[in-house]
Design a protein around this motif. Structure first.
Motif, PDB file in Angstrom:
ATOM      1  N   GLY A 209      -1.184   3.019 -18.669  1.00 12.71           N
ATOM      2  CA  GLY A 209       0.110   3.315 -19.267  1.00 12.71           C
ATOM      3  C   GLY A 209       1.207   3.441 -18.235  1.00 12.71           C
ATOM      4  N   PHE A 210       0.909   4.095 -17.125  1.00 13.90           N
ATOM      5  CA  PHE A 210       1.909   4.275 -16.073  1.00 13.90           C
ATOM      6  C   PHE A 210       2.317   2.929 -15.479  1.00 13.90           C
ATOM      7  CE2 PHE A 210       3.632   5.288 -11.949  1.00 13.90           C
ATOM      8  CZ  PHE A 210       4.264   6.503 -12.112  1.00 13.90           C
ATOM      9  N   THR A 211       1.368   2.040 -15.311  1.00  9.13           N
ATOM     10  CA  THR A 211       1.641   0.751 -14.665  1.00  9.13           C
ATOM     11  C   THR A 211       2.235  -0.265 -15.628  1.00  9.13           C
ATOM     12  OG1 THR A 211      -0.175   1.122 -13.106  1.00  9.13           O
ATOM     13  CG2 THR A 211       0.593  -1.142 -13.372  1.00  9.13           C
ATOM     14  N   ASP A 212       1.667  -0.379 -16.829  1.00 13.28           N
ATOM     15  CA  ASP A 212       2.015  -1.474 -17.730  1.00 13.28           C
ATOM     16  C   ASP A 212       2.768  -1.051 -18.982  1.00 13.28           C
ATOM     17  OD1 ASP A 212       0.760  -3.370 -16.054  1.00 13.28           O
ATOM     18  OD2 ASP A 212      -1.184  -2.846 -16.887  1.00 13.28           O
TER      19      ASP A 212
ATOM     20  N   PRO B  54      -0.182   7.770   1.125  1.00 15.15           N
ATOM     21  CA  PRO B  54       0.209   9.035   0.501  1.00 15.15           C
ATOM     22  C   PRO B  54      -0.111   9.158  -0.977  1.00 15.15           C
ATOM     23  CG  PRO B  54       2.142   7.664   0.925  1.00 15.15           C
ATOM     24  CD  PRO B  54       0.982   7.006   1.600  1.00 15.15           C
ATOM     25  N   SER B  55      -0.291   8.067  -1.663  1.00 16.37           N
ATOM     26  CA  SER B  55      -0.438   8.118  -3.114  1.00 16.37           C
ATOM     27  C   SER B  55      -1.899   8.147  -3.545  1.00 16.37           C
ATOM     28  CB  SER B  55       0.253   6.901  -3.754  1.00 16.37           C
ATOM     29  OG  SER B  55      -0.132   6.763  -5.100  1.00 16.37           O
ATOM     30  N   GLY B  56      -2.315   9.259  -4.162  1.00 13.39           N
ATOM     31  CA  GLY B  56      -3.639   9.314  -4.753  1.00 13.39           C
ATOM     32  C   GLY B  56      -3.801   8.272  -5.843  1.00 13.39           C
ATOM     33  N   PHE B  57      -2.723   7.966  -6.545  1.00 12.23           N
ATOM     34  CA  PHE B  57      -2.724   6.936  -7.589  1.00 12.23           C
ATOM     35  C   PHE B  57      -3.207   5.612  -6.995  1.00 12.23           C
ATOM     36  CE2 PHE B  57      -1.070   3.699 -10.337  1.00 12.23           C
ATOM     37  CZ  PHE B  57      -0.908   4.258 -11.599  1.00 12.23           C
ATOM     38  N   SER B  58      -2.632   5.220  -5.850  1.00 12.99           N
ATOM     39  CA  SER B  58      -3.001   3.953  -5.218  1.00 12.99           C
ATOM     40  C   SER B  58      -4.428   3.991  -4.698  1.00 12.99           C
ATOM     41  CB  SER B  58      -2.036   3.636  -4.076  1.00 12.99           C
ATOM     42  OG  SER B  58      -0.721   3.470  -4.556  1.00 12.99           O
ATOM     43  N   ARG B  59      -4.859   5.148  -4.183  1.00 19.10           N
ATOM     44  CA  ARG B  59      -6.224   5.264  -3.663  1.00 19.10           C
ATOM     45  C   ARG B  59      -7.240   5.092  -4.779  1.00 19.10           C
ATOM     46  NH1 ARG B  59      -3.759   9.899  -0.590  1.00 19.10           N
ATOM     47  NH2 ARG B  59      -4.813  11.379  -1.982  1.00 19.10           N
ATOM     48  N   ILE B  60      -7.006   5.769  -5.909  1.00 19.95           N
ATOM     49  CA  ILE B  60      -7.937   5.654  -7.036  1.00 19.95           C
ATOM     50  C   ILE B  60      -7.900   4.253  -7.618  1.00 19.95           C
ATOM     51  CG2 ILE B  60      -8.412   6.469  -9.385  1.00 19.95           C
ATOM     52  CD1 ILE B  60      -7.463   9.247  -8.485  1.00 19.95           C
TER      53      ILE B  60
ATOM     54  N   PRO C   6       0.802  -1.226   0.000  1.00 27.00           N
ATOM     55  CA  PRO C   6       0.000   0.000   0.000  1.00 27.00           C
ATOM     56  C   PRO C   6       0.832   1.271   0.000  1.00 27.00           C
ATOM     57  CG  PRO C   6      -0.024  -1.016   2.161  1.00 27.00           C
ATOM     58  CD  PRO C   6       0.658  -1.988   1.252  1.00 27.00           C
ATOM     59  N   PHE C   7       2.135   1.128   0.216  1.00 23.96           N
ATOM     60  CA  PHE C   7       3.013   2.296   0.195  1.00 23.96           C
ATOM     61  C   PHE C   7       3.805   2.378  -1.101  1.00 23.96           C
ATOM     62  CE2 PHE C   7       2.280   1.240   4.630  1.00 23.96           C
ATOM     63  CZ  PHE C   7       1.831   2.449   5.117  1.00 23.96           C
ATOM     64  N   SER C   8       3.318   1.706  -2.129  1.00 23.50           N
ATOM     65  CA  SER C   8       3.975   1.764  -3.425  1.00 23.50           C
ATOM     66  C   SER C   8       3.001   2.291  -4.466  1.00 23.50           C
ATOM     67  CB  SER C   8       4.494   0.387  -3.856  1.00 23.50           C
ATOM     68  OG  SER C   8       3.423  -0.464  -4.207  1.00 23.50           O
ATOM     69  N   VAL C   9       3.561   2.681  -5.600  1.00 23.97           N
ATOM     70  CA  VAL C   9       2.768   3.177  -6.729  1.00 23.97           C
ATOM     71  C   VAL C   9       3.182   2.377  -7.950  1.00 23.97           C
ATOM     72  CG1 VAL C   9       2.167   5.163  -8.139  1.00 23.97           C
ATOM     73  CG2 VAL C   9       2.712   5.478  -5.727  1.00 23.97           C
ATOM     74  N   ALA C  10       2.359   1.436  -8.356  1.00 28.53           N
ATOM     75  CA  ALA C  10       2.652   0.611  -9.527  1.00 28.53           C
ATOM     76  C   ALA C  10       4.052   0.012  -9.443  1.00 28.53           C
ATOM     77  CB  ALA C  10       2.491   1.428 -10.797  1.00 28.53           C
ATOM     78  N   GLY C  11       4.417  -0.477  -8.250  1.00 31.66           N
ATOM     79  CA  GLY C  11       5.722  -1.104  -8.059  1.00 31.66           C
ATOM     80  C   GLY C  11       6.839  -0.157  -7.693  1.00 31.66           C
ATOM     81  N   MET C  12       6.567   1.141  -7.634  1.00 32.88           N
ATOM     82  CA  MET C  12       7.564   2.134  -7.244  1.00 32.88           C
ATOM     83  C   MET C  12       7.254   2.626  -5.835  1.00 32.88           C
ATOM     84  SD  MET C  12       7.721   4.503 -10.659  1.00 32.88           S
ATOM     85  CE  MET C  12       9.050   5.473  -9.938  1.00 32.88           C
ATOM     86  N   PRO C  13       8.257   3.010  -5.052  1.00 31.10           N
ATOM     87  CA  PRO C  13       7.980   3.569  -3.719  1.00 31.10           C
ATOM     88  C   PRO C  13       7.185   4.866  -3.843  1.00 31.10           C
ATOM     89  CG  PRO C  13      10.311   3.007  -3.964  1.00 31.10           C
ATOM     90  CD  PRO C  13       9.702   2.890  -5.322  1.00 31.10           C
ATOM     91  N   ALA C  14       6.239   5.060  -2.952  1.00 33.86           N
ATOM     92  CA  ALA C  14       5.496   6.318  -2.894  1.00 33.86           C
ATOM     93  C   ALA C  14       6.312   7.310  -2.073  1.00 33.86           C
ATOM     94  CB  ALA C  14       4.121   6.108  -2.276  1.00 33.86           C
ATOM     95  N   THR C  15       6.984   8.210  -2.741  1.00 36.76           N
ATOM     96  CA  THR C  15       7.923   9.099  -2.062  1.00 36.76           C
ATOM     97  C   THR C  15       7.619  10.563  -2.366  1.00 36.76           C
ATOM     98  OG1 THR C  15       9.459   8.929  -3.927  1.00 36.76           O
ATOM     99  CG2 THR C  15       9.774   7.393  -2.110  1.00 36.76           C
ATOM    100  N   ASP C  16       7.960  11.414  -1.404  1.00 36.20           N
ATOM    101  CA  ASP C  16       7.923  12.848  -1.634  1.00 36.20           C
ATOM    102  C   ASP C  16       9.212  13.258  -2.336  1.00 36.20           C
ATOM    103  OD1 ASP C  16       5.446  13.368  -0.398  1.00 36.20           O
ATOM    104  OD2 ASP C  16       6.398  13.229   1.573  1.00 36.20           O
ATOM    105  N   GLY C  17       9.219  14.461  -2.860  1.00 35.83           N
ATOM    106  CA  GLY C  17      10.416  14.951  -3.528  1.00 35.83           C
ATOM    107  C   GLY C  17      10.076  16.033  -4.513  1.00 35.83           C
ATOM    108  N   PRO C  18      11.085  16.560  -5.195  1.00 33.12           N
ATOM    109  CA  PRO C  18      10.827  17.639  -6.156  1.00 33.12           C
ATOM    110  C   PRO C  18      10.020  17.154  -7.346  1.00 33.12           C
ATOM    111  CG  PRO C  18      13.093  16.874  -6.322  1.00 33.12           C
ATOM    112  CD  PRO C  18      12.516  16.206  -5.121  1.00 33.12           C
ATOM    113  N   THR C  19       9.218  18.053  -7.869  1.00 33.27           N
ATOM    114  CA  THR C  19       8.417  17.786  -9.063  1.00 33.27           C
ATOM    115  C   THR C  19       8.447  19.020  -9.943  1.00 33.27           C
ATOM    116  OG1 THR C  19       6.913  16.178  -8.041  1.00 33.27           O
ATOM    117  CG2 THR C  19       6.076  17.404  -9.921  1.00 33.27           C
ATOM    118  N   GLY C  20       8.671  18.820 -11.234  1.00 35.08           N
ATOM    119  CA  GLY C  20       8.707  19.937 -12.163  1.00 35.08           C
ATOM    120  C   GLY C  20      10.017  19.973 -12.917  1.00 35.08           C
TER     121      GLY C  20
END
Length: 479
Positions: A256-259, A454-460, A37-51
């Motif tokens: 697309g993001f997952t597969d 933390p991940s809206g992706f995982s929640r949806i 539940p703390f991952s996003v499509a196999g990636m860690p759900a982490t904070d950090g810079p975006t942009g």
């Protein structure tokens, strides 16, 4: 979501979203690398810079009719980056060489500079697009890109341009032709943009970064912002240039993001039809789909859920605060396992369900079902308690709640009777309001203490599993 007497006048019901009411975020280590539940499509759900990076690689493209401003610089950097992704990934998927678009063009929708895009004047065109005839991509630097950046940051702009580049990829690869339904073409392009965003999230982009928590949440918000408007059955625009609901478009992006790119070609009318199922698409004539949030309407929703799920011990409903020995409050709706009671703060629920007004064209869905979906989620916590054998106060419980709320959403998309002779039915737009709320405040995807992941992706994603599945699937996936 309408509530109506079996005989008599129809009362409309719908749902809304309030960004200011939010859950807290669970921390910890998940027990399975396969269902984390703390991952996003196999990636860690982490904070950090975006942009855009502070030291990005230089752009490889120029922009015609540019004003040399920040928006066009962001646009050409985005296109340069998207093309670098396709240079690296196109031939491995389509077994042919990648050909970049011929040109990039920008315009100011408020300007009178006689700019043309795909044969039309750009005055008043607040949009971005791919022109098949000229094999070029263009965007409005005056209204659209600034609105996207304000609402969703640099990656909101990049997401939209990745979608437009997806159309170029579709035609070049033969995924679609001019006879392909717009609905298919648009959701395939969402999927292709998702594959590119995965590449950025994996830190492979020389120009942009994307965190898998708040950063990816902002990208998903941008996808939701370009959902189709909710139409009535008699609207002359029905069936014209249909792109898809927020639920459908976010799902396509997640594929697309997952597969990866290969998943996008599987999106066709049959697949979209299966994903849409029996969910409502159009409002009945002269209906808004909104139902005022009152004690009676809340009681009707709970009664309809009792009809659909038939628990041996239905939860009690209270509108007065009370102490709970085994769970913290999670207003505006809380569930107490010890007393099997759902407590509703009605004024706060009304605020959560109020329709927000926005004229920027890139906003999230708002309405009554952002509130009613939270009520449904607390009911589904009672269903978990009755099921037994599961924990109600951890990350798995949060996602299981989202999943089961998806199950309830599908059930309530059909008429559900109440003992006093009323019916409750979700209407077009209600699912998008729930998805927006799941992304922004996470209450639907929270445990009995109001804590979420933390991940809206995982929640949806968990919510979609329930919409397309059943109770057993939710309990097995989030055990």
């Amino acid at each position: 979501m309408p509530s109506r007497p079996l005989v008599g006048a129809v009362i409309a019901m719908s749902a809304t979203l309030l960004v200011t009411s939010c859950s807290t975020t669970l921390k910890g280590n998940a027990v399975s690398v396969f269902d984390d539940p703390f991952s996003v499509a196999g990636m860690p759900a982490t904070d950090g810079p975006t942009g855009m990076r502070s030291d990005p690689a230089g752009p490889s493209r120029v922009v015609l009719h540019t004003d040399d401003g920040d928006m066009d610089e962001l646009g050409r950097q985005a296109i340069s980056d998207i093309e670098e992704f396709w240079e690296a990934n196109y031939s491995g998927t389509f077994d042919r060489n990648f050909e970049p678009v011929e040109n990039l063009i920008s315009w100011d929708a408020n300007g009178f500079d006689d700019t043309e895009f795909c044969g039309d004047s750009t005055y008043g065109i607040v949009n971005a697009g791919y022109c098949l005839d000229d094999h070029l991509i263009g965007w409005d630097r005056g209204e659209l890109l600034p609105a996207l950046q304000r609402a969703h940051g640099d990656m909101g702009v990049t997401m939209v341009l990745a979608h437009e580049y997806g159309h170029a990829i579709q035609y070049q690869s033969g995924m679609i032709d001019e006879d392909t339904e717009t609905l298919v073409a648009e959701q395939q392009a969402d999927c292709l943009a998702g594959a590119y965003m995965r590449w950025v999230a994996e830190d492979k982009s020389p120009r942009f970064t994307l965190s898998t928590s708040e950063g990816l949440n902002s990208v998903l918000a941008a996808v939701i912002g370009f959902r189709d408007p909710v139409l009535n059955e008699d609207d002359p625009e029905v069936g014209v240039d249909e792109h898809g609901s927020a639920f459908e478009r976010v799902s396509a992006f997640q594929f697309g993001f997952t597969d990866g790119v290969q998943a996008c070609a599987s999106i066709d009318m049959r697949e979209i039809g299966q994903r849409r199922g029996d969910l409502p698409v159009l409002l009945p004539e002269d209906r808004t789909g909104e139902l005022a949030i009152t004690e009676k309407s809340v009681e009707d929703v709970v009664a309809a859920l009792n009809t659909q799920f038939s628990p041996q011990n239905p939860p009690e409903l209270s509108f007065k605060p009370s102490d709970c020995p085994d769970a913290r409050p999670s207003p505006p709706v809380s569930y107490c396992p010890a007393t099997n009671t759902i407590t509703v703060d009605l004024p706060e629920l009304e605020k959560l369900g109020a329709q927000a007004e926005s004229d920027d064209g890139v906003s999230l869905a708002t309405g009554d079902n952002t509130a009613y979906s939270v009520l449904m989620s607390r009911y589904m916590q009672a269903i978990q308690r009755e099921h037994g054998g599961v924990t109600l106060d951890n990350a798995e419980a949060a996602l299981r709640t989202a999943c089961l709320t998806g199950v309830a959403t599908t059930k309530l998309s059909k008429e559900s009777s109440t003992p006093d002779g009323n019916t409750i039915t979700l209407t077009a737009g209600d699912v998008d309001e729930a998805v927006s709320g799941i992304l922004t405040n996470g209450l639907v995807a929270s445990d009995v203490n109001g804590e979420s992941v933390p991940s809206g992706f995982s929640r949806i994603d968990a919510f979609r599993v329930g919409v397309l599945g059943d109770q057993d699937r939710c309990f097995k996936r989030f055990d």
